[in-house]
Scaffold this active site. Sequence first.
Site, PDB file in Angstrom:
ATOM      1  N   GLY A  14       0.820  -1.204   0.000  1.00  0.00           N
ATOM      2  CA  GLY A  14       0.000   0.000   0.000  1.00  0.00           C
ATOM      3  C   GLY A  14       0.855   1.255   0.000  1.00  0.00           C
ATOM      4  N   ALA A  18      -2.562  -8.549  -1.450  1.00  0.00           N
ATOM      5  CA  ALA A  18      -1.713  -7.523  -2.050  1.00  0.00           C
ATOM      6  C   ALA A  18      -2.454  -6.634  -3.065  1.00  0.00           C
ATOM      7  CB  ALA A  18      -0.498  -8.194  -2.694  1.00  0.00           C
ATOM      8  N   GLU A  44       0.005 -23.066   1.510  1.00  0.00           N
ATOM      9  CA  GLU A  44       1.285 -22.939   0.788  1.00  0.00           C
ATOM     10  C   GLU A  44       2.426 -23.534   1.590  1.00  0.00           C
ATOM     11  OE1 GLU A  44       1.793 -18.747   0.145  1.00  0.00           O
ATOM     12  OE2 GLU A  44       0.411 -18.733  -1.551  1.00  0.00           O
TER      13      GLU A  44
HETATM   14  C1  LIG Z   1       3.232 -15.422   4.148  1.00  0.00           C
HETATM   15  C2  LIG Z   1       2.263 -14.558   3.411  1.00  0.00           C
HETATM   16  C3  LIG Z   1       1.812 -14.951   2.152  1.00  0.00           C
HETATM   17  C4  LIG Z   1       0.937 -14.142   1.428  1.00  0.00           C
HETATM   18  N1  LIG Z   1       0.546 -14.536   0.189  1.00  0.00           N
HETATM   19  C5  LIG Z   1      -0.232 -13.718  -0.560  1.00  0.00           C
HETATM   20  C6  LIG Z   1      -0.566 -14.061  -1.894  1.00  0.00           C
HETATM   21  O1  LIG Z   1      -0.185 -15.121  -2.401  1.00  0.00           O
HETATM   22  N2  LIG Z   1      -1.314 -13.177  -2.624  1.00  0.00           N
HETATM   23  C7  LIG Z   1      -1.751 -11.977  -2.085  1.00  0.00           C
HETATM   24  O2  LIG Z   1      -2.383 -11.195  -2.780  1.00  0.00           O
HETATM   25  N3  LIG Z   1      -1.453 -11.635  -0.805  1.00  0.00           N
HETATM   26  C8  LIG Z   1      -0.711 -12.464  -0.037  1.00  0.00           C
HETATM   27  N4  LIG Z   1      -0.391 -12.114   1.256  1.00  0.00           N
HETATM   28  C9  LIG Z   1      -0.973 -10.880   1.821  1.00  0.00           C
HETATM   29  C10 LIG Z   1      -0.245  -9.632   1.366  1.00  0.00           C
HETATM   30  O3  LIG Z   1       1.150  -9.795   1.529  1.00  0.00           O
HETATM   31  C11 LIG Z   1      -0.760  -8.445   2.145  1.00  0.00           C
HETATM   32  O4  LIG Z   1      -2.139  -8.309   1.890  1.00  0.00           O
HETATM   33  C12 LIG Z   1      -0.043  -7.158   1.788  1.00  0.00           C
HETATM   34  O5  LIG Z   1       1.315  -7.255   2.115  1.00  0.00           O
HETATM   35  C13 LIG Z   1      -0.660  -5.962   2.505  1.00  0.00           C
HETATM   36  O6  LIG Z   1       0.035  -4.800   2.173  1.00  0.00           O
HETATM   37  P1  LIG Z   1       0.137  -3.596   3.203  1.00  0.00           P
HETATM   38  O7  LIG Z   1       0.835  -2.487   2.493  1.00  0.00           O
HETATM   39  O8  LIG Z   1      -1.194  -3.309   3.786  1.00  0.00           O
HETATM   40  O9  LIG Z   1       1.011  -4.141   4.408  1.00  0.00           O
HETATM   41  P2  LIG Z   1       2.440  -4.829   4.401  1.00  0.00           P
HETATM   42  O10 LIG Z   1       2.849  -5.251   3.061  1.00  0.00           O
HETATM   43  O11 LIG Z   1       2.387  -5.833   5.493  1.00  0.00           O
HETATM   44  O12 LIG Z   1       3.419  -3.645   4.823  1.00  0.00           O
HETATM   45  C14 LIG Z   1       3.349  -3.036   6.083  1.00  0.00           C
HETATM   46  C15 LIG Z   1       4.654  -2.309   6.328  1.00  0.00           C
HETATM   47  O13 LIG Z   1       4.492  -1.462   7.443  1.00  0.00           O
HETATM   48  C16 LIG Z   1       5.661  -1.535   8.248  1.00  0.00           C
HETATM   49  N5  LIG Z   1       5.251  -1.163   9.609  1.00  0.00           N
HETATM   50  C17 LIG Z   1       4.318  -1.775  10.379  1.00  0.00           C
HETATM   51  N6  LIG Z   1       4.167  -1.108  11.544  1.00  0.00           N
HETATM   52  C18 LIG Z   1       5.007  -0.047  11.490  1.00  0.00           C
HETATM   53  C19 LIG Z   1       5.298   1.021  12.385  1.00  0.00           C
HETATM   54  N7  LIG Z   1       4.667   1.149  13.571  1.00  0.00           N
HETATM   55  N8  LIG Z   1       6.243   1.928  12.017  1.00  0.00           N
HETATM   56  C20 LIG Z   1       6.892   1.805  10.822  1.00  0.00           C
HETATM   57  N9  LIG Z   1       6.639   0.817   9.945  1.00  0.00           N
HETATM   58  C21 LIG Z   1       5.705  -0.086  10.260  1.00  0.00           C
HETATM   59  C22 LIG Z   1       6.135  -2.956   8.095  1.00  0.00           C
HETATM   60  O14 LIG Z   1       7.526  -3.068   8.382  1.00  0.00           O
HETATM   61  C23 LIG Z   1       5.827  -3.236   6.628  1.00  0.00           C
HETATM   62  O15 LIG Z   1       6.895  -2.931   5.783  1.00  0.00           O
HETATM   63  C24 LIG Z   1       0.475 -12.913   2.002  1.00  0.00           C
HETATM   64  C25 LIG Z   1       0.919 -12.527   3.280  1.00  0.00           C
HETATM   65  C26 LIG Z   1       1.807 -13.337   3.977  1.00  0.00           C
HETATM   66  C27 LIG Z   1       2.283 -12.902   5.345  1.00  0.00           C
END
Ligand SMILES: Cc1cc2nc3c(=O)[nH]c(=O)nc-3n(C[C@H](O)[C@H](O)[C@H](O)COP(=O)(O)OP(=O)(O)OC[C@H]3O[C@@H](n4cnc5c(N)ncnc54)[C@H](O)[C@@H]3O)c2cc1C
Length: 420
Positions: free
Chosen positions: A14, A315, A170
């Site tokens: 995001g 994602a 997985e």
């Molecule tokens: C093992 C695994 C497999 C997955 N497989 C799939 C898949 O096959 N297909 C799919 O579509 N989705 C998959 N997902 C889900 C997908 O990865 C998430 O939906 C996606 O990453 C969400 O994006 P985001 O930006 O909301 O959060 P994230 O990508 O989790 O990013 C959050 C970021 O915020 C940072 N952060 C958190 N708290 C703080 C703070 N207080 N201060 C500073 N930084 C902070 C973290 O370090 C991280 O970098 C999977 C998830 C996991 C864990």
Amino acid sequence: MPNKKVVIIGGGFGGMNVAKSLANTSYEVTIIDKANHHLFQPLLYQVATAALSPGDIATPIRSVFTKQKNVKVVLGEVVEVSKTDQVVQLAEGDVIPFDYLVIATGAEYNYFGNDDWEKSAPGLKSLDDALRIRERILVSLEQAEKIHDLEDRKPYLTFVVIGGGPTGVEMAGSIAEIAKRNMMRDYRNFHRNETNVYLVEAASGVLNGFSESLSDNALETLTKMGVHVLLNSPVEEIRKDGVQLKNQFIETPNIIWAAGVSGTDLTNNLGEETDRIGRIKVNEDLSIPNHPNIFVIGDAAYFEDEKGKPLAGVAPVAMQQGKYLGKLLKNESNGTNRKPFKYVDKGTMATIGRAKAVADIKGFKLTGFFAWLIWGVIHIFFLIGFRNRFRVFAEWIWHYITFKRGVRLIAHKENREVET
Ligand SMILES: Cc1cc2nc3c(=O)[nH]c(=O)nc-3n(C[C@H](O)[C@H](O)[C@H](O)COP(=O)(O)OP(=O)(O)OC[C@H]3O[C@@H](n4cnc5c(N)ncnc54)[C@H](O)[C@@H]3O)c2cc1C
């Protein structure tokens, strides 16, 4: 007039997409993350099972924005947000002001009030988790190699994955593959048929949220791969030597948690309304009630589609919300009114193993090799850096042809002790 400040917390799918959309605009963008890298979480299990290296699925956030002079990267953990003073505070004490704030902090694993289970059953969320799990598996196999009694070495050749969602499926499929395939030929003292992989799920099926036919296909595929899928089996206790279910104790030090998520400390303390798993309820434009300049996106947000169905924590949702928000902020500077966010669902998929996956693409249900190929191409295509994309693709093909696992180093001394 000074340029407006956009602060983004989180360099995940995001946050990165918001920052990329605002490149070379008049906004002063600061992206803060507690890690220095953007992590491609969907391929984490490949690192945990020694198919890929950490560097294949992570890119330094700073390097993504080399040419985007209005984007600043800060390494630090945000511990507090003051909505009224419009500042965020880092753990080290620094205070960073904002005009617009984007909270994209993702989700954390939820141990349903049993936080002590985490030590014995790590979740798979960060590179650190993946390496910890990888080393646990490798150390356990080394232990088994040293034990001559069949019964005594059984726990070290047993693996339990808790949670039958996409991550659990997985992970179980991938462990079953390494447990039954070539890597085992490197060990002299035990046979690969001695390994046992369990997938434990409290509900009556795996991949809930997928159609019944795909969920059944996943169950059948896992079973054929030799995974013992235990349905309707809520976990009662997790100890360092095993997992207690209602009617069974599975003795093993190899336990992986993939059963449910919750909000982060930061979002839990924001004082906003959340759903049952801690996602913040956002308005149509992804802002929070009464604060049109503060947005929550991705896994941290709760948003319902036109049919009232909550968007999943995947994602594509985070990426589309990030792009939408970038556009909204660009329009805001031109005085254009905000339009509501609309998610375009291009399909859901999950891999189970080599040439095995399930996919639902706009109502078309695919299984097996084609679903796996589509999964692979889409996931590798989305890797942020081109260099990674190319290398991961090459490694992926290599593993497909050879069945070999590449990265089998035990690097951390503290992980060498595995006891049951
Ligand atoms: C093992 C695994 C497999 C997955 N497989 C799939 C898949 O096959 N297909 C799919 O579509 N989705 C998959 N997902 C889900 C997908 O990865 C998430 O939906 C996606 O990453 C969400 O994006 P985001 O930006 O909301 O959060 P994230 O990508 O989790 O990013 C959050 C970021 O915020 C940072 N952060 C958190 N708290 C703080 C703070 N207080 N201060 C500073 N930084 C902070 C973290 O370090 C991280 O970098 C999977 C998830 C996991 C864990």
